[in-house]
Each structure stands twice: as structure tokens, then as C-alpha cells.
Design a protein around this motif. Sequence first.
Motif, mmCIF file in Angstrom:
data_model
loop_
_atom_site.group_PDB
_atom_site.id
_atom_site.type_symbol
_atom_site.label_atom_id
_atom_site.label_comp_id
_atom_site.label_asym_id
_atom_site.label_seq_id
_atom_site.Cartn_x
_atom_site.Cartn_y
_atom_site.Cartn_z
ATOM 1 N N GLN A 1 0.932 -1.395 -0.084
ATOM 2 C CA GLN A 1 0.058 0.119 0.072
ATOM 3 C C GLN A 1 0.868 1.825 0.269
ATOM 4 O OE1 GLN A 1 -3.130 0.123 3.207
ATOM 5 N NE2 GLN A 1 -2.890 -1.772 2.699
ATOM 6 N N ASN A 2 2.095 1.440 0.214
ATOM 7 C CA ASN A 2 2.895 2.244 0.754
ATOM 8 C C ASN A 2 4.290 1.274 -0.201
ATOM 9 O OD1 ASN A 2 5.085 4.540 1.374
ATOM 10 N ND2 ASN A 2 3.733 4.654 3.564
ATOM 11 N N PRO A 3 4.798 2.686 -1.406
ATOM 12 C CA PRO A 3 5.934 2.460 -2.086
ATOM 13 C C PRO A 3 6.836 2.803 -1.134
ATOM 14 C CG PRO A 3 4.233 3.301 -3.958
ATOM 15 C CD PRO A 3 4.341 3.544 -1.577
ATOM 16 N N GLN A 4 6.598 3.686 -0.363
ATOM 17 C CA GLN A 4 7.918 3.822 0.395
ATOM 18 C C GLN A 4 8.796 3.145 1.435
ATOM 19 O OE1 GLN A 4 6.426 7.749 2.184
ATOM 20 N NE2 GLN A 4 7.746 8.612 0.844
ATOM 21 N N LEU A 5 7.768 1.789 1.539
ATOM 22 C CA LEU A 5 8.234 0.720 2.456
ATOM 23 C C LEU A 5 8.602 -0.780 1.591
ATOM 24 C CD1 LEU A 5 5.215 0.652 5.114
ATOM 25 C CD2 LEU A 5 7.326 1.978 5.229
ATOM 26 N N GLN A 6 8.432 -0.550 0.389
ATOM 27 C CA GLN A 6 9.120 -1.026 0.051
ATOM 28 C C GLN A 6 10.955 -2.104 -0.282
ATOM 29 O OE1 GLN A 6 7.181 -3.204 -2.125
ATOM 30 N NE2 GLN A 6 9.065 -4.556 -2.039
ATOM 31 N N PRO A 7 11.940 -0.394 -0.247
ATOM 32 C CA PRO A 7 13.060 -0.762 0.715
ATOM 33 C C PRO A 7 13.774 -1.424 1.319
ATOM 34 C CG PRO A 7 12.714 1.346 -0.642
ATOM 35 C CD PRO A 7 10.905 1.176 -0.468
ATOM 36 N N VAL A 8 12.924 -1.252 2.365
ATOM 37 C CA VAL A 8 13.161 -1.306 3.950
ATOM 38 C C VAL A 8 12.752 -3.037 3.917
ATOM 39 C CG1 VAL A 8 12.526 -2.121 6.227
ATOM 40 C CG2 VAL A 8 12.485 0.347 4.959
ATOM 41 N N LEU A 9 11.192 -3.016 3.088
ATOM 42 C CA LEU A 9 10.979 -5.060 3.245
ATOM 43 C C LEU A 9 11.947 -5.838 2.073
ATOM 44 C CD1 LEU A 9 8.770 -7.457 2.766
ATOM 45 C CD2 LEU A 9 7.640 -6.073 0.565
ATOM 46 N N ASN A 10 12.296 -4.769 0.851
ATOM 47 C CA ASN A 10 13.955 -5.652 0.353
ATOM 48 C C ASN A 10 14.634 -5.852 1.176
ATOM 49 O OD1 ASN A 10 11.829 -5.797 -1.955
ATOM 50 N ND2 ASN A 10 12.684 -4.022 -2.883
ATOM 51 N N LEU A 11 15.518 -5.157 1.619
ATOM 52 C CA LEU A 11 16.081 -5.273 3.094
ATOM 53 C C LEU A 11 16.365 -6.107 4.146
ATOM 54 C CD1 LEU A 11 17.424 -1.908 3.560
ATOM 55 C CD2 LEU A 11 18.400 -3.546 2.824
ATOM 56 N N ILE A 12 14.994 -6.314 4.220
ATOM 57 C CA ILE A 12 14.003 -7.762 5.413
ATOM 58 C C ILE A 12 14.553 -8.858 4.371
ATOM 59 C CG2 ILE A 12 12.637 -8.745 6.604
ATOM 60 C CD1 ILE A 12 12.175 -5.434 7.544
ATOM 61 N N ARG A 13 13.846 -8.706 3.725
ATOM 62 C CA ARG A 13 13.504 -10.171 2.612
ATOM 63 C C ARG A 13 15.082 -10.969 2.478
ATOM 64 N NH1 ARG A 13 8.521 -9.308 -1.319
ATOM 65 N NH2 ARG A 13 7.090 -9.617 0.158
ATOM 66 N N SER A 14 16.435 -10.222 2.138
ATOM 67 C CA SER A 14 17.205 -9.979 1.566
ATOM 68 C C SER A 14 17.942 -10.590 2.693
ATOM 69 C CB SER A 14 18.202 -9.012 1.000
ATOM 70 O OG SER A 14 18.350 -8.075 1.914
ATOM 71 N N GLY A 15 17.411 -10.681 4.319
ATOM 72 C CA GLY A 15 18.259 -11.377 5.533
ATOM 73 C C GLY A 15 18.792 -9.901 6.315
ATOM 74 N N GLY A 16 18.437 -8.741 5.700
ATOM 75 C CA GLY A 16 19.005 -7.820 6.840
ATOM 76 C C GLY A 16 18.311 -7.744 7.860
ATOM 77 N N ASN A 17 19.212 -7.522 8.987
ATOM 78 C CA ASN A 17 18.106 -7.391 10.682
ATOM 79 C C ASN A 17 17.169 -5.887 11.158
ATOM 80 O OD1 ASN A 17 17.708 -6.399 13.837
ATOM 81 N ND2 ASN A 17 19.550 -8.285 13.368
ATOM 82 N N PRO A 18 16.128 -6.589 10.763
ATOM 83 C CA PRO A 18 15.063 -5.391 10.790
ATOM 84 C C PRO A 18 15.349 -4.358 12.056
ATOM 85 C CG PRO A 18 14.133 -7.522 11.075
ATOM 86 C CD PRO A 18 15.311 -7.440 11.568
ATOM 87 N N GLN A 19 16.857 -4.359 13.377
ATOM 88 C CA GLN A 19 16.952 -3.771 14.517
ATOM 89 C C GLN A 19 17.976 -2.747 13.644
ATOM 90 O OE1 GLN A 19 17.940 -5.162 18.047
ATOM 91 N NE2 GLN A 19 18.216 -3.241 18.557
ATOM 92 N N GLN A 20 18.736 -3.633 12.910
ATOM 93 C CA GLN A 20 19.826 -2.834 12.184
ATOM 94 C C GLN A 20 19.491 -2.231 11.429
ATOM 95 O OE1 GLN A 20 22.591 -2.883 13.999
ATOM 96 N NE2 GLN A 20 23.227 -0.989 12.365
ATOM 97 N N ILE A 21 18.132 -2.680 10.570
ATOM 98 C CA ILE A 21 18.019 -0.990 9.602
ATOM 99 C C ILE A 21 17.272 -0.043 9.557
ATOM 100 C CG2 ILE A 21 16.105 -1.455 7.947
ATOM 101 C CD1 ILE A 21 16.684 -4.290 7.773
ATOM 102 N N PHE A 22 16.515 -0.325 11.307
ATOM 103 C CA PHE A 22 15.933 0.782 11.949
ATOM 104 C C PHE A 22 16.979 1.782 12.275
ATOM 105 C CE2 PHE A 22 15.123 3.234 15.761
ATOM 106 C CZ PHE A 22 14.138 3.322 15.882
ATOM 107 N N MET A 23 18.344 1.051 12.839
ATOM 108 C CA MET A 23 19.384 2.590 13.176
ATOM 109 C C MET A 23 19.859 3.061 12.776
ATOM 110 S SD MET A 23 19.390 2.051 16.548
ATOM 111 C CE MET A 23 18.875 0.654 18.407
ATOM 112 N N ASN A 24 20.039 1.888 11.632
ATOM 113 C CA ASN A 24 20.859 2.783 10.491
ATOM 114 C C ASN A 24 19.613 4.285 9.368
ATOM 115 O OD1 ASN A 24 22.791 0.650 10.722
ATOM 116 N ND2 ASN A 24 22.305 0.053 8.852
#
Length: 88
Positions: free
Chosen positions: A46-69
Motif C-alpha cells: 500500500q505504501n511504496p516507500q516501505l518497499q526498500p525496507v521490505l527488500n532489505l528484510i527479505r534479503s536477510g537484513g536485521n530489522p533492528q539494524q535497518i531501523f538504526m541505520n
Amino acid sequence: MANPFFQKENIGRYVNNPNFQDLRNAYSVFSKSRNPMEVFTNMAMQNPQLQPVLNLIRSGGNPQQIFMNMCKERGINPQEFLNTFLGK
């Protein structure tokens, strides 16, 4: 250096902002969900701005580290943000 987002004169404006309330509502949905990834995937659809975050998570990124970055990139102190967001 203090984050301007959290300066006393600004905090009420952010916390009482309807968008901030939407963020709190989203947090509530996530915390009560049995499948937070499914909730986030639906939000990203519903919100394309979240797509890069979703891609990072799907590729194995740590959600907490993504948030911190993301906070660091925007000059936001993540702990201050979380404390305000959680009402501490």
C-alpha cells in the motif's frame, strides 16, 4: 547533539500529530500480530516507500539494524525516538 525532533517545543507537535498516531497504531497491529512480516508486506504493497525496507528484510537484513541505520541517515537518535514513541 540533541535531535531537533525531540526538542521540548517540538515533541508535542509530533506526538499529537495524526501521522504519529498512525505510526502508533501500526506498532499496535505489529505487536499483536501472529505474523508481523505479513503485516509489513501488506503495508509495503500500500505504501511504496516501505518497499526498500521490505527488500532489505527479505534479503536477510536485521530489522533492528535497518531501523538504526535509517535513523542515523536521518540524524535521529533511535533510543530517543523509541522512548518517545513508547511514551517513556
